[in-house]
Enzyme design. Structure first.
Site, mmCIF file in Angstrom:
data_model
loop_
_atom_site.group_PDB
_atom_site.id
_atom_site.type_symbol
_atom_site.label_atom_id
_atom_site.label_comp_id
_atom_site.label_asym_id
_atom_site.label_seq_id
_atom_site.Cartn_x
_atom_site.Cartn_y
_atom_site.Cartn_z
ATOM 1 N N HIS A 99 -1.162 -5.249 21.638
ATOM 2 C CA HIS A 99 -0.385 -6.347 22.236
ATOM 3 C C HIS A 99 1.051 -5.863 22.467
ATOM 4 C CE1 HIS A 99 1.663 -10.175 22.703
ATOM 5 N NE2 HIS A 99 0.474 -10.696 22.974
ATOM 6 N N GLU A 148 -1.418 -8.485 30.581
ATOM 7 C CA GLU A 148 -0.373 -9.394 30.096
ATOM 8 C C GLU A 148 1.007 -8.851 30.479
ATOM 9 O OE1 GLU A 148 -1.667 -12.093 26.625
ATOM 10 O OE2 GLU A 148 -0.815 -10.267 25.817
HETATM 11 P P1 PGA Z 1 1.726 -17.004 25.536
HETATM 12 O O1 PGA Z 1 1.246 -15.660 24.782
HETATM 13 O O2 PGA Z 1 0.481 -17.703 26.013
HETATM 14 O O3 PGA Z 1 2.469 -17.778 24.502
HETATM 15 O O4 PGA Z 1 2.568 -16.578 26.691
HETATM 16 C C1 PGA Z 1 0.203 -14.899 25.260
HETATM 17 C C2 PGA Z 1 0.067 -13.654 24.456
HETATM 18 O O5 PGA Z 1 1.097 -13.109 24.006
HETATM 19 O O6 PGA Z 1 -1.045 -13.152 24.206
#
Ligand code: PGA
Length: 224
Positions: A99, A148
């Site tokens: 992540h 992401e």
């Molecule tokens: P968020 O986080 O939905 O709060 O933007 C997503 C993530 O970090 O996996």
């Protein structure tokens, strides 16, 4: 892939929830998840409540896959504070790996992420590798990737479904047989836009996964 694509909805709780709060979430969300073959609902709690969450899911017979948010790049041994895949497998069958918050705050490198994926696969844990762009390397044998973009995480400013779809396509072209999901400010209001894209197979909500009703709304919005 043969048949309808999977719909992954992966709750990333990050560093949140006491055991009592986690159990309340499972008891609220669990009975409301439709038992649909292609729907894969995953919850990734903090390590401190994994064991209780796993128990509650089993007792309730809920269609929830329990996952970790991270695991060790090493196997068992003298690695103080680390959680190796070969021990975690008693509790989880899934793990988020790489992540961007781990890359930024804990110095995780592509090499460490590679090692973590190897450990996960050796213990039959499905790795979900997070990439920040189509250029981020995907470790070999990893079949599930979350796109992401860093600027979309926790900002309320998601990518557009169309752009996310283009990035997902590039990731799939560069890595055979991967499924790609999208994460970054996913809510019940925008989830359908992402899931209706050809190359997107689900979502990874963080903030909107914490409140049980918000998370149920995300699942329901996907069904509509
Ligand atoms: P968020 O986080 O939905 O709060 O933007 C997503 C993530 O970090 O996996």
């Amino acid at each position: 892939m043969v048949g309808p694509k999977h719909l992954w909805i992966v709750a990333n709780w990050k560093s949140n929830k006491t055991i009592a709060q986690a159990l309340e979430w499972v008891e609220t969300v669990g009975p409301q998840i439709p038992k649909t073959v292609n729907l894969k609902v995953v919850v990734c709690p903090a390590f401190s409540c994994l064991s209780e969450v796993k128990k509650a899911v089993m007792v309730g017979n809920f269609p929830i896959i329990v996952g970790a948010q991270n695991l060790s790049p090493f196997d068992v041994g003298a690695f103080t504070g680390e959680e190796p895949a070969s021990l975690l497998k008693e509790l989880v069958s899934f793990s988020i790996i790489g992540h961007s918050e781990r890359r930024q705050n804990f110095g995780e490198t592509d090499e460490m992420i590679d090692a973590k994926v190897k450990q996960a696969l050796a213990s039959n844990i499905t790795p979900l590798v997070c990439v920040q762009s189509a250029g981020t390397p995907v470790p070999p044998d990893c079949k599930l990737v979350a796109y992401e973009p860093v600027w979309a995480i926790g900002t309320g400013n998601p990518d557009t479904p169309e752009n996310a779809n283009q990035v997902a396509l590039k990731i799939k072209q560069a890595n055979s047989q991967v499924e790609v999901i999208y994460g970054g400010s996913v809510t019940a209001d925008n989830v359908k836009g992402f899931n209706s894209q050809e190359h997107i197979s689900g979502v990874l909500p963080g903030k909107a996964s914490l409140n049980p009703q918000d998370f149920i709304n995300i699942i329901n919005a996907c069904k509509e």
